[in-house]
Design a protein around this motif. Structure first.
Motif, PDB file in Angstrom:
ATOM      1  N   SER A  37       0.745  -1.013   0.103  1.00 19.75           N
ATOM      2  CA  SER A  37      -0.026  -0.037   0.120  1.00 19.75           C
ATOM      3  C   SER A  37       0.916   1.259  -0.157  1.00 19.75           C
ATOM      4  CB  SER A  37      -0.925  -0.160   1.122  1.00 19.75           C
ATOM      5  OG  SER A  37      -1.628   1.063   1.322  1.00 19.75           O
ATOM      6  N   GLN A  38       0.551   2.082  -0.896  1.00 14.98           N
ATOM      7  CA  GLN A  38       1.381   3.316  -0.987  1.00 14.98           C
ATOM      8  C   GLN A  38       0.008   4.602  -0.610  1.00 14.98           C
ATOM      9  OE1 GLN A  38       4.105   1.919  -4.502  1.00 14.98           O
ATOM     10  NE2 GLN A  38       4.641   3.917  -3.574  1.00 14.98           N
ATOM     11  N   SER A  39       0.854   5.718  -0.209  1.00 19.00           N
ATOM     12  CA  SER A  39       0.294   6.887  -0.005  1.00 19.00           C
ATOM     13  C   SER A  39       1.006   8.171   0.126  1.00 19.00           C
ATOM     14  CB  SER A  39      -0.688   6.987   1.389  1.00 19.00           C
ATOM     15  OG  SER A  39       0.116   6.708   2.393  1.00 19.00           O
ATOM     16  N   PRO A  40       0.426   9.117  -0.570  1.00 17.42           N
ATOM     17  CA  PRO A  40      -0.641   9.416  -1.159  1.00 17.42           C
ATOM     18  C   PRO A  40      -0.664   8.922  -2.674  1.00 17.42           C
ATOM     19  CG  PRO A  40       0.352  11.482  -1.358  1.00 17.42           C
ATOM     20  CD  PRO A  40       1.200  10.476  -0.460  1.00 17.42           C
ATOM     21  N   ARG A  41      -1.902   8.624  -3.263  1.00 16.80           N
ATOM     22  CA  ARG A  41      -1.903   8.167  -4.613  1.00 16.80           C
ATOM     23  C   ARG A  41      -1.122   9.121  -5.598  1.00 16.80           C
ATOM     24  NH1 ARG A  41      -5.074   4.025  -6.127  1.00 16.80           N
ATOM     25  NH2 ARG A  41      -4.010   4.027  -8.076  1.00 16.80           N
TER      26      ARG A  41
ATOM     27  N   LYS B 154       0.294  13.399  -5.465  1.00 18.76           N
ATOM     28  CA  LYS B 154       0.684  14.551  -4.813  1.00 18.76           C
ATOM     29  C   LYS B 154       1.190  15.691  -5.851  1.00 18.76           C
ATOM     30  CE  LYS B 154       2.601  16.790  -1.386  1.00 18.76           C
ATOM     31  NZ  LYS B 154       1.552  17.353  -0.215  1.00 18.76           N
TER      32      LYS B 154
ATOM     33  N   THR C  48       3.063   6.363  -6.029  1.00 16.00           N
ATOM     34  CA  THR C  48       2.627   7.650  -5.772  1.00 16.00           C
ATOM     35  C   THR C  48       3.102   8.532  -7.187  1.00 16.00           C
ATOM     36  OG1 THR C  48       2.601   7.600  -3.467  1.00 16.00           O
ATOM     37  CG2 THR C  48       2.852   9.895  -4.399  1.00 16.00           C
TER      38      THR C  48
END
Lengths: 113, 112
Positions: free
Chosen positions: A5-9, A11, A108
């Motif tokens: 899981s990566q965040s934010p998608r 930027k 991201t």
């Protein structure tokens, strides 16, 4: 979790701003990698962690790029004083060990304006 | 410097066609070759090849490695529109960190 899981998608950063990108690997995966993918190109290696140890950072393009994985799970890629050429998709991947294929996150997309 | 070259860079076919994607490499300490499918952002693992001449197969996809001639091919038979994606070839040179060196990818478009 079930996947990386990566965040934010997405930027968007103004030139000169600092950004922090987060990666949550698959639970129990020892190896963690960061890659940078420019438009129309294949991913390029940035850095590698084995547990909390950063064993290879040869791909980091400048000293404005910094990555950490303090507890051997979640990792953060920080880019200081962003430049336009930093615009790319930043992909994180994890692996249970050296002989296995990686599982990539969705990345991201960083846009520096 | 490790190098991976994929061809063609893009390809347009009709549904039902068979395609062959090529990947050649030059690395100092070969460990394995991997194929990924990238539809939006996350590359999805397809195959990992370590030995010459042994075909790996998954449904309509198959791949084989030639370590003497330093190349691999990815075949897709009876293509479907859902096969449209960028196919990435990568080599793990085992140079300490097990990083992957990727090619630029082949963009496959399957039209109905």
């Amino acid at each position: 979790g079930a996947g990386v899981s990566q965040s934010p998608r997405y930027k968007v950063a103004k030139r000169g701003q600092d950004v922090a990108l987060r990666c949550d690997p698959i639970s129990g995966h020892v190896s963690l990698f960061w890659y940078q993918q420019a438009l129309g190109q294949g991913p390029e290696f940035l850095t590698y962690f084995q547990n909390e140890a950063q064993l290879d950072k040869s791909g980091l393009p400048s000293d404005r790029f910094f990555a950490e994985r303090p507890e051997g799970s979640v990792s953060t890629l920080k880019i200081q004083r962003t430049q336009q050429e930093d615009s790319a998709v930043y992909l994180c991947a994890s692996s249970p060990g050296q002989a296995y294929g990686y599982t990539f996150g969705s990345g991201t997309r960083l846009t520096v304006v | 410097e490790d190098k991976v070259v994929q061809s063609p860079l893009s390809l347009v076919v009709h549904e039902g066609d068979t395609v062959t994607l090529n990947c050649s490499y030059e690395v100092t300490n070969f460990r394995s070759l991997l194929w990924y499918k990238q539809e939006k952002k996350a590359p999805t693992f397809l195959f990992m090849l370590t030995s010459s001449g042994i075909e790996k197969k998954s449904g309509r996809l198959s791949s084989i490695l030639d370590k003497k001639e330093l190349f691999s091919i990815l075949n897709i038979t009876a293509t479907q529109t859902g096969d449209s994606a960028v196919y990435l070839c990568a080599v793990n040179s085992g140079a300490g960190s097990y990083q992957l060196t990727f090619g630029k990818g082949t963009k496959l478009s399957v039209i109905p």
